[in-house]
Design a protein around this motif. Structure first.
Motif, PDB file in Angstrom:
ATOM      1  N   VAL A  79       0.949  -1.132   0.002  1.00  0.00           N
ATOM      2  CA  VAL A  79       0.142  -0.096   0.025  1.00  0.00           C
ATOM      3  C   VAL A  79       0.851   1.151  -0.072  1.00  0.00           C
ATOM      4  N   SER A  80       1.785   1.232  -1.031  1.00  0.00           N
ATOM      5  CA  SER A  80       2.541   2.433  -1.106  1.00  0.00           C
ATOM      6  C   SER A  80       2.378   3.287  -2.466  1.00  0.00           C
ATOM      7  N   GLY A  81       3.324   3.291  -3.476  1.00  0.00           N
ATOM      8  CA  GLY A  81       3.253   4.241  -4.642  1.00  0.00           C
ATOM      9  C   GLY A  81       2.104   3.712  -5.378  1.00  0.00           C
ATOM     10  N   THR A  82       2.195   2.445  -6.115  1.00  0.00           N
ATOM     11  CA  THR A  82       0.944   2.177  -6.918  1.00  0.00           C
ATOM     12  C   THR A  82       0.013   1.503  -5.990  1.00  0.00           C
ATOM     13  N   GLY A  83       0.304   0.974  -4.818  1.00  0.00           N
ATOM     14  CA  GLY A  83      -0.524   0.158  -3.865  1.00  0.00           C
ATOM     15  C   GLY A  83      -1.435   1.082  -3.302  1.00  0.00           C
ATOM     16  N   SER A  84      -1.449   2.235  -2.840  1.00  0.00           N
ATOM     17  CA  SER A  84      -2.258   3.172  -2.427  1.00  0.00           C
ATOM     18  C   SER A  84      -3.424   3.599  -3.689  1.00  0.00           C
ATOM     19  N   ILE A  85      -2.854   3.847  -4.745  1.00  0.00           N
ATOM     20  CA  ILE A  85      -3.966   4.164  -5.758  1.00  0.00           C
ATOM     21  C   ILE A  85      -4.775   3.111  -6.184  1.00  0.00           C
ATOM     22  N   GLN A  86      -4.224   1.838  -6.152  1.00  0.00           N
ATOM     23  CA  GLN A  86      -4.886   0.679  -6.492  1.00  0.00           C
ATOM     24  C   GLN A  86      -6.042   0.551  -5.129  1.00  0.00           C
ATOM     25  N   ALA A  87      -5.514   0.414  -3.953  1.00  0.00           N
ATOM     26  CA  ALA A  87      -6.475   0.445  -2.846  1.00  0.00           C
ATOM     27  C   ALA A  87      -7.690   1.554  -2.857  1.00  0.00           C
ATOM     28  N   GLU A  88      -7.053   2.693  -3.563  1.00  0.00           N
ATOM     29  CA  GLU A  88      -8.238   3.919  -3.431  1.00  0.00           C
ATOM     30  C   GLU A  88      -9.202   3.374  -4.750  1.00  0.00           C
ATOM     31  N   GLN A  89      -8.682   3.000  -5.571  1.00  0.00           N
ATOM     32  CA  GLN A  89      -9.661   2.628  -6.603  1.00  0.00           C
ATOM     33  C   GLN A  89     -10.613   1.319  -6.361  1.00  0.00           C
ATOM     34  N   ALA A  90     -10.121   0.354  -5.536  1.00  0.00           N
ATOM     35  CA  ALA A  90     -11.122  -0.630  -5.199  1.00  0.00           C
ATOM     36  C   ALA A  90     -12.024  -0.216  -4.143  1.00  0.00           C
ATOM     37  N   ASN A 108       4.655  12.247  -1.044  1.00  0.00           N
ATOM     38  CA  ASN A 108       4.454  12.719  -2.471  1.00  0.00           C
ATOM     39  C   ASN A 108       3.617  11.555  -3.274  1.00  0.00           C
ATOM     40  N   ARG A 109       4.037  10.559  -2.850  1.00  0.00           N
ATOM     41  CA  ARG A 109       2.986   9.487  -3.874  1.00  0.00           C
ATOM     42  C   ARG A 109       2.357   8.465  -3.262  1.00  0.00           C
ATOM     43  N   VAL A 132       9.149   1.149 -13.856  1.00  0.00           N
ATOM     44  CA  VAL A 132      10.563   1.499 -13.690  1.00  0.00           C
ATOM     45  C   VAL A 132      10.957   2.719 -14.472  1.00  0.00           C
ATOM     46  N   ILE A 133      11.911   3.187 -14.169  1.00  0.00           N
ATOM     47  CA  ILE A 133      12.430   4.633 -15.047  1.00  0.00           C
ATOM     48  C   ILE A 133      13.937   4.430 -15.143  1.00  0.00           C
ATOM     49  N   PRO A 134      14.320   3.635 -16.460  1.00  0.00           N
ATOM     50  CA  PRO A 134      15.725   3.305 -16.692  1.00  0.00           C
ATOM     51  C   PRO A 134      16.500   4.749 -17.036  1.00  0.00           C
ATOM     52  N   VAL A 135      17.612   4.955 -16.604  1.00  0.00           N
ATOM     53  CA  VAL A 135      18.393   6.069 -17.294  1.00  0.00           C
ATOM     54  C   VAL A 135      19.723   5.712 -18.026  1.00  0.00           C
ATOM     55  N   ARG A 136      20.226   6.873 -18.539  1.00  0.00           N
ATOM     56  CA  ARG A 136      21.321   6.687 -19.481  1.00  0.00           C
ATOM     57  C   ARG A 136      22.303   7.528 -18.937  1.00  0.00           C
ATOM     58  N   LYS A 137      23.535   7.193 -19.120  1.00  0.00           N
ATOM     59  CA  LYS A 137      24.605   8.293 -18.720  1.00  0.00           C
ATOM     60  C   LYS A 137      24.746   9.383 -20.025  1.00  0.00           C
ATOM     61  N   ILE A 138      25.052  10.467 -19.509  1.00  0.00           N
ATOM     62  CA  ILE A 138      25.275  11.571 -20.681  1.00  0.00           C
ATOM     63  C   ILE A 138      26.567  12.402 -19.892  1.00  0.00           C
ATOM     64  N   GLY A 141      19.448   3.172 -11.512  1.00  0.00           N
ATOM     65  CA  GLY A 141      21.002   3.649 -11.616  1.00  0.00           C
ATOM     66  C   GLY A 141      21.163   5.009 -11.088  1.00  0.00           C
ATOM     67  N   ALA A 142      20.225   5.511 -10.328  1.00  0.00           N
ATOM     68  CA  ALA A 142      20.211   6.837  -9.460  1.00  0.00           C
ATOM     69  C   ALA A 142      19.611   6.713  -8.100  1.00  0.00           C
ATOM     70  N   VAL A 143      20.171   7.276  -7.216  1.00  0.00           N
ATOM     71  CA  VAL A 143      19.588   7.097  -5.795  1.00  0.00           C
ATOM     72  C   VAL A 143      18.639   8.514  -5.803  1.00  0.00           C
ATOM     73  N   GLU A 144      17.344   8.218  -5.431  1.00  0.00           N
ATOM     74  CA  GLU A 144      16.311   9.262  -5.354  1.00  0.00           C
ATOM     75  C   GLU A 144      15.418   8.912  -4.129  1.00  0.00           C
ATOM     76  N   GLU A 145      15.453   9.633  -3.157  1.00  0.00           N
ATOM     77  CA  GLU A 145      14.755   9.378  -1.725  1.00  0.00           C
ATOM     78  C   GLU A 145      13.194   9.688  -2.017  1.00  0.00           C
ATOM     79  N   ALA A 146      12.948  10.593  -2.765  1.00  0.00           N
ATOM     80  CA  ALA A 146      11.321  11.096  -2.968  1.00  0.00           C
ATOM     81  C   ALA A 146      11.252  11.185  -4.489  1.00  0.00           C
ATOM     82  N   PRO A 147      11.202  10.158  -5.271  1.00  0.00           N
ATOM     83  CA  PRO A 147      11.032  10.376  -6.627  1.00  0.00           C
ATOM     84  C   PRO A 147       9.492  10.706  -7.015  1.00  0.00           C
ATOM     85  N   ALA A 148       9.566  11.774  -7.902  1.00  0.00           N
ATOM     86  CA  ALA A 148       8.010  12.303  -8.256  1.00  0.00           C
ATOM     87  C   ALA A 148       7.538  11.476  -9.258  1.00  0.00           C
TER      88      ALA A 148
END
Length: 467
Positions: free
Chosen positions: A196-207, A229-230, A314-320, A378-385
């Motif tokens: 019941v977190s990012g996608t799960g809270s949305i799933q539970a709300e819909q249910a 934030n999610r 998932v959000i894959p990243v690439r190096k630039i 590939g990136a550390v993000e504590e609070a991804p948007a």
């Protein structure tokens, strides 16, 4: 009111039974269901084995009557006695009568007592009509019958056949997607949301908003400031108090649905209590970021013949030159029907990846290994948007359930076992059930036989892993 008794079939079982029970000659045919049980409070029967009675072995096969051959009743008793399986005698009604006839009653008075003479406290009978609808009843040892409240079938489509007058009077006209008739049926059903977190809270709300009569929330984690934030229905006060996510969400559901709808289970899904709580449901929504949790959800769906919807993003990243750039934003929705290709068959996880996840969790030796654990690979993000991506994926997941239970697609549902979408490419791909190789599933229709899910770690205390 949610049903007190349920009989669950897998789609592969139902197809086999329908082909056998309706050979095209317009006469009744017979089969025997051997059913495992699920611990209460809701009494659920899971069809573990099917015994098809050869047409030629029935001394009498008519349009409205059939004679049960004693040899096959004895074979059913021999198969079921060691595990105390419930025996359900199933026959067809070629004329389409979705009710038990007086001839059925007379037949049961002859055959059902022989089952109780062998073993058991509960056995039953059932009928199937040409459209595939099934109605069942259970007898206690005093030979008094009670209707099975709900018969379910999880196949390419998900079917619910009700045993009470309000819903079985017109079995050929079911609820329609996105209407009040759908809401009325959902009010009698039980959804289970694992995570019941990012996608799960949305799933539970819909249910909850769609009207499920019960919504079990399974998650051991607590609310933190970094995930406000999610996670829907959480607030600063929840984070400050480090409230359990399931408790915060259950309170929010109670505010607009009333008490008793949300059932919080503050456990990891790999605990015995959580598995038994999930087994009470009619449909599973898996919204986790752990391969082990997906593996357990896979096992629960197979053991208790439950439809499973698994969602991942998932959000894959690439190096630039100056750092990292987003390569894509991807969502995946898998529908797993019992007896079909599992998440393991589809390579969502493998023995190797499960082992790697365990080692990473138990002994995180390197920072680079830890990078794979989050949304952004590939990136550390504590609070991804990521709430927009989560909303997109969770909505597609719940819509997939609606399409299965209340079909509205222009094409058969079998072509949509997996949906993959890419936001970067503005693309969506679909995969057929037949596109995945399927291995033998050792826990299929196992029910609650010990050890639970075949895992010694989930065995009932003091049983040593045996029945």
């Amino acid at each position: 009111m949610t049903p007190g008794t349920t009989l669950s079939l897998a789609g592969v079982q139902h197809c086999m039974l329908h082909d056998h029970l309706f050979p095209g000659d317009g006469r009744e045919a017979a089969a025997i269901l051997l059913c495992a049980t699920t611990p209460g409070p809701r009494f659920k029967l899971v069809v573990q084995d099917v015994l098809l009675v050869p047409h030629a072995e029935c001394a009498r096969r008519e349009r409205d009557a059939i004679t049960w051959p004693g040899a096959y009743l004895e074979e059913a008793i021999d198969r079921g006695e060691s595990e105390a399986l419930t025996i359900v005698l199933l026959h067809s009604h070629p004329g389409g009568l979705f009710a038990f006839s007086e001839i059925d009653d007379a037949s049961d008075r002859v055959t059902i007592p022989s089952l109780f003479q062998a073993y058991g406290e509960q056995h039953g009978s059932a009928i199937m009509t040409p459209d595939g609808a099934v109605r069942a009843r259970l007898y206690a040892s005093d030979l008094v019958a009670a209707p099975v409240d709900l018969v379910t079938c999880a196949g390419d489509d998900i079917a619910f056949w009700w045993g009470d007058a309000a819903f079985c009077a017109a079995p050929f006209v079911g609820p329609v997607a996105f209407t009040g008739t759908m809401t009325a049926e959902l009010d009698r059903l039980h959804a289970v949301v694992i995570g019941v977190s990012g996608t799960g809270s949305i799933q539970a709300e819909q249910a909850a908003r769609l009207g499920f009569g019960r919504v079990t929330l399974i998650d051991f984690d607590r609310v933190e400031h970094k995930n406000l934030n999610r996670i829907l229905n959480t607030a600063t006060g929840d984070a400050q108090a480090a409230r359990l996510k399931v408790d915060a969400f259950a309170d929010a559901i109670a505010a607009y649905r009333g008490p008793g709808v949300a059932l919080p289970c503050a456990e990891s899904i790999n605990s015995r209590d959580a598995v038994l709580a999930a087994a009470q449901g009619d449909v599973l929504f898996c919204c986790v970021d752990s391969l082990e949790a997906r593996h357990i959800a896979d096992l629960i769906a197979a053991a208790f013949l439950l439809p499973l919807f698994d969602v991942g993003v998932v959000i894959p990243v690439r190096k630039i030159l100056n750092g990292l750039a987003i390569a894509d934003a991807v969502g995946r929705i898998d529908y797993v029907q019992p007896g079909g290709a599992t998440l393991g068959d589809r390579q969502v996880y493998s023995p190797e990846s499960l082992r790697a996840e365990y080692l990473r969790r138990a002994a995180p030796a390197a920072h680079t290994q830890e990078l794979d654990a989050g949304y952004i690979k590939g990136a550390v993000e504590e609070a991804p948007a990521v709430i927009t991506l989560n909303m997109r994926a969770a909505s597609a997941c719940m819509t997939e359930f609606i399409a299965r239970a209340y079909p509205f697609r222009l094409e058969p549902n079998r072509g949509y076992a997996r949906t993959m979408f890419s936001l970067a490419a503005c693309d969506e791909d679909h995969f057929r059930e037949d596109s995945f190789a399927r291995a033998r599933n050792p826990v299929f229709a196992r029910g609650a036989r010990e050890p639970l899910l075949g895992l010694p770690a989930l065995a009932k205390p003091n049983t040593g892993g045996t029945r």
